[in-house]
Motif scaffolding. Structure first.
Motif, PDB file in Angstrom:
ATOM      1  N   ILE A 134       0.870  -1.176   0.000  1.00 35.83           N
ATOM      2  CA  ILE A 134       0.000   0.000   0.000  1.00 35.83           C
ATOM      3  C   ILE A 134       0.907   1.226   0.000  1.00 35.83           C
ATOM      4  O   ILE A 134       1.827   1.325   0.810  1.00 35.83           O
ATOM      5  N   GLY A 135       0.679   2.160  -0.925  1.00 37.59           N
ATOM      6  CA  GLY A 135       1.600   3.286  -1.024  1.00 37.59           C
ATOM      7  C   GLY A 135       1.005   4.516  -1.684  1.00 37.59           C
ATOM      8  O   GLY A 135      -0.212   4.634  -1.890  1.00 37.59           O
ATOM      9  N   ALA A 136       1.903   5.439  -2.045  1.00 40.64           N
ATOM     10  CA  ALA A 136       1.502   6.746  -2.574  1.00 40.64           C
ATOM     11  C   ALA A 136       0.655   6.638  -3.834  1.00 40.64           C
ATOM     12  O   ALA A 136      -0.247   7.461  -4.056  1.00 40.64           O
ATOM     13  N   ALA A 137       0.898   5.641  -4.677  1.00 39.96           N
ATOM     14  CA  ALA A 137       0.135   5.504  -5.921  1.00 39.96           C
ATOM     15  C   ALA A 137      -1.354   5.318  -5.641  1.00 39.96           C
ATOM     16  O   ALA A 137      -2.206   5.815  -6.396  1.00 39.96           O
ATOM     17  N   ASP A 138      -1.696   4.638  -4.558  1.00 33.45           N
ATOM     18  CA  ASP A 138      -3.099   4.443  -4.197  1.00 33.45           C
ATOM     19  C   ASP A 138      -3.723   5.749  -3.712  1.00 33.45           C
ATOM     20  O   ASP A 138      -4.872   6.065  -4.047  1.00 33.45           O
TER      21      ASP A 138
END
Length: 803
Positions: A134-138
């Motif tokens: 889970i990261g910034a792109a989401d």
């Protein structure tokens, strides 16, 4: 839709348009002021909960969409996303947002000037079910979908996301930096739930891809089979879950209508279900009677001895056709009694867990036109009500705290709570009467309109057409079945033409009404007594107290006296003439002539007395009669009882109410949202973020270029520029204490405007098997799905210690 708006659509059915989602003296402290009703969930330590097992949990219906940010998301959507998707902040038992350590190590405002910057540090173990971190792109994908700049996304709202300027990766992949264009106090409301970029990345995926399935999840449970035939959704334990594992193997959400839930519980179809008052009473009776049915309740309980004797006589009579018909009827009744008895025996295996739902029921007053457009009339109605009495009417029989709600924007226990009702004033009949007199309403006023003409929008040439106004959003809750109508304090009445509000033209699917408070949309019918609540006989109607004014009475008496004197004179003259003729005839014999008759003078035409309003109020020739709309479906008996009590109170100060029961499906859409009412009862859910979530409910309606009215969710159509300004200031104030103070000031202004009157917090009644742990009536909190399960059976050691 986020956790803070859960159950908003369910609210409307139990009074919760529904649905749909406040005490003490002065401002509450930072711990939430007055205590909230405690959750009743059989709180149990995880080591006392068994591993494995299945829980069958009732929902109203299968969700239309699994995308919580679409207009037709509902309570079932929220329950599923709560178990299978990240929520960076959840609500604790006091309704306060707290960071979830399963997803966040830390989240804080790291810069205020020149712009607000929030830094999220993610749990390094947090991954999607496909193995991706889970990261910034989401975060970026969700921001772009919800910021309102791309109309191809069918979003229900974009509050907060439109204030974001940019989202960046921090020092590493576990850090996400969010920079805001303008300060945003409710930043904790964002990214809960957080969807994977696969769902938010394109309009096509957002609009259609997540409606019936979620291929990628990140919660203690995964989404399993959705079976529309059986009406079930299976959630299975997530093997990739990095937190403490879910206790249950499977959580099955089962669609069961509220009225059918006692039977579903008894049949073993569900283990946990929200129930209405009637369902809770059945479980209480099952325990009281040890599962036996003694004839005092259930099928046949209303059969009198005389009726029973007549039935036996017909069944054994000489008329074979009637005997056969009666025997079949008796057989059906016997089967119904046996089925009911079997269900009662099974219901002994359940208990009712009780708390106060995170939603409040209010009396809404439509201030768009008619008498309620006058603030003095709205304030008079509000001051006539005994809010404590109304709260006790609903909550006291259930053994729940019956304190009136004192705020429109928070509930007791929440940090923003303060009782601001003194901005309007407490119950005072004399003050209410003075306000009505100041507004020009008088008892015994002369009526020039036809009998039953109403001093309301339709009486003034309004043009409501029953359509949802442009800009209206899914709202509160309280709508239910069977039409019916009568007027309290008036012999006859009529519905007038409706006003033409414009429908929503944003191209999105129409949002459903809302159930009962919907969070479980707080609905029922004409003002009748609820015998169950001790309010009298069902269907009893109060007789109007009508008395002519003293001036009218004097005028009528004078006219009658005058007419009577003329008649008396005519009779006296006729008697005298007859006597004289008789005497003359006796003296003159048969040749006597009949005396000529004098032609009597014509009596003056009788003038009709002027028609007055009697004991009721009137102005400009019209009686003060208000349309009171209530839902008519099952489960809203208490709501109708409250409506009846309000009608009786208003009758005492001279206000007539025309009470109408409407079906659940039309209560919100055709009446509340479209403005086809003067008075109504429905509910709003509580929120941890009132500056953001409550603003559209109380925002001042604005006229559009085409003449329609943009009301957002302000279905009372009452608002001020000052209230809007206070909400805007609170939303941009990063000092939490100052932000709470601004919210409280806004609430005081809302009280003073008297568009709506909060009455009581809705009861939350949940039937559960006694062995179920960490689930039930959650109150202001939310479920922690991984901790729900079945208690371990007691060991020999436990039994010995208990002795």
């Amino acid at each position: 839709m986020t956790q803070r708006t859960r159950r908003s659509l369910a609210l409307l059915t139990s009074g919760v348009l529904a649905l749909p989602l406040l005490a003490g003296c002065g401002a509450g402290d930072d711990d939430g002021g007055p205590a909230a009703a405690a959750p009743d969930i059989a709180l149990t330590a995880r080591d006392q909960v068994a591993d494995g097992g299945v829980l069958r949990w009732a929902v109203d219906a299968l969700p239309e969409t699994l995308n919580g940010f679409q207009a037709d998301a509902d309570a079932a959507t929220t329950r599923i996303t709560g178990a299978v998707l990240p929520h960076l902040f959840t609500l604790d038992a006091k309704g306060r947002p707290v960071a979830d350590p399963d997803y966040l190590e830390k989240a804080e405002v790291v810069e205020r000037e020149p712009k607000q910057v929030v830094l999220y540090k993610l749990n390094q173990k947090a991954v999607w079910s496909d193995g991706r971190e889970i990261g910034a792109a989401d975060f970026v994908a969700q921001w772009r979908a919800l910021n309102g700049k791309d109309s191809a996304y069918w979003t229900a709202r974009n509050a907060g996301y439109e204030r974001i300027e940019k989202i960046e990766r921090g020092k590493n992949d576990l850090e996400v930096k969010v920079t805001f264009v303008r300060p945003y106090a409710d930043w904790r409301s964002l990214f809960s739930p957080l969807y994977p970029k696969q769902v938010m990345g394109t309009p096509e995926a957002f609009n259609e891809g997540a409606r019936g399935a979620l291929k990628v999840t990140a919660g203690p449970f995964n989404l399993g089979a959705v079976d529309k035939k059986t009406g079930t959704v299976a959630l299975t334990r997530n093997p990739r879950w990095w937190g403490r594992p879910a206790k249950l193997d499977t959580l099955v959400l089962t669609a069961v209508p509220r009225a059918a839930r006692p039977a579903a519980l008894a049949a073993g179809k569900v283990d946990l279900a929200d129930v209405d008052r009637a369902g809770a009473d059945r479980i209480a009776l099952a325990h009281r009677d040890a599962g036996r049915v003694d004839g005092t309740h259930g099928p046949g309980a209303s059969l009198t001895p005389a009726q029973a004797t007549l039935s036996w006589a017909l069944a054994h009579g000489a008329d074979e056709a009637k005997a056969r018909e009666e025997q079949e009827s008796r057989q059906k009744n016997a089967e119904a009694v046996k089925k009911y008895a079997d269900e009662q025996s099974a219901l002994r295996g359940f208990e009712v867990r009780k708390s106060l739902e995170p939603a409040y029921t209010q009396l809404a007053m439509n201030g768009a036109s008619g008498p309620l457009s006058d603030e003095r009339v709205r304030r008079a109605i509000a001051r006539a009500l005994d809010r404590k009495e109304l709260a006790e009417l609903v909550l006291k029989p259930l053994g729940l705290p019956a304190k009136p709600v004192g705020s429109h924007l928070a509930l007791a226990g929440q940090q923003a709570y303060a009782d601001n009702s003194e901005a309007l004033g407490g119950q005072d009949t004399h003050a209410a009467q003075a306000l009505l007199a100041d507004a020009g309403w008088r008892k015994g006023g002369r009526l020039t309109e036809p009998a039953g003409a109403k001093a309301g929008p339709e009486g003034e040439g309004g043009t409501d057409d029953g359509k949802t106004p442009r800009g209206a959003k899914p709202g509160p809750g309280d709508g239910t079945g069977n039409d019916g109508l009568y007027i309290v304090g008036q012999d006859d009445g009529r519905n007038g033409a409706a006003r033409k509000d414009r429908p929503d033209r944003q191209g999105r699917p129409a949002a459903p009404g809302a159930r009962a408070a919907g969070p479980r949309a707080l609905q029922e019918g004409p003002a009748v007594f609820d015998g169950e609540l001790g309010l009298g006989a069902p269907g009893e109607r109060p007789a109007p107290a009508l008395a002519p004014s003293s001036l009218a009475a004097q005028q009528e008496e004078a006219l009658l006296a005058q007419a009577g004197a003329v008649e008396d004179g005519k009779r006296a003259a006729a008697a005298t003439a007859a006597a004289a003729a008789k005497a003359e005839g006796e003296g003159e014999g048969e040749d006597a002539k009949e005396p000529a008759r004098a032609t009597p003078a014509p009596a003056p035409a009788k003038q009709a007395a002027p028609r007055t309003s009697g004991a009721m109020l009137a102005k400009d020739g019209k009686q003060l009669t208000l349309r009171f709309v209530l839902p008519a479906g099952p489960g809203s008996e208490a709501l109708r009882a409250v409506g009846d009590r309000i009608s009786r109170t208003l009758q005492k100060i001279g206000i007539s109410t025309q009470t109408t029961k409407v079906p659940d499906e039309s209560f919100f859409k055709d009446h509340i949202a479209s403005g086809q009412y003067d008075l109504a009862l429905y509910s709003w859910p509580a929120t941890a973020f009132p500056a953001t979530d409550a603003r559209p409910i109380f925002a001042k309606p604005e006229p559009a270029a085409d003449g329609s009215l943009l009301v957002e969710q302000n279905y009372t159509r009452v608002g001020t520029d000052h209230i809007d300004q206070l909400f805007d200031q609170a939303a941009g104030e990063l000092d939490e204490a100052k932000a709470r103070d601004l919210v409280r000031k806004a609430d005081a202004r809302i009280w003073a405007a008297a568009g709506s009157v909060p009455l009581y917090q809705r009861p939350e009644l949940v039937a559960a098997k006694p062995g179920l742990a960490n689930a039930g009536a959650f109150g202001l909190g939310v479920p922690r799905f991984q901790d729900i399960g079945w208690k371990k059976p007691p060991t020999a050691k436990d039994a010995k210690e208990k002795k």
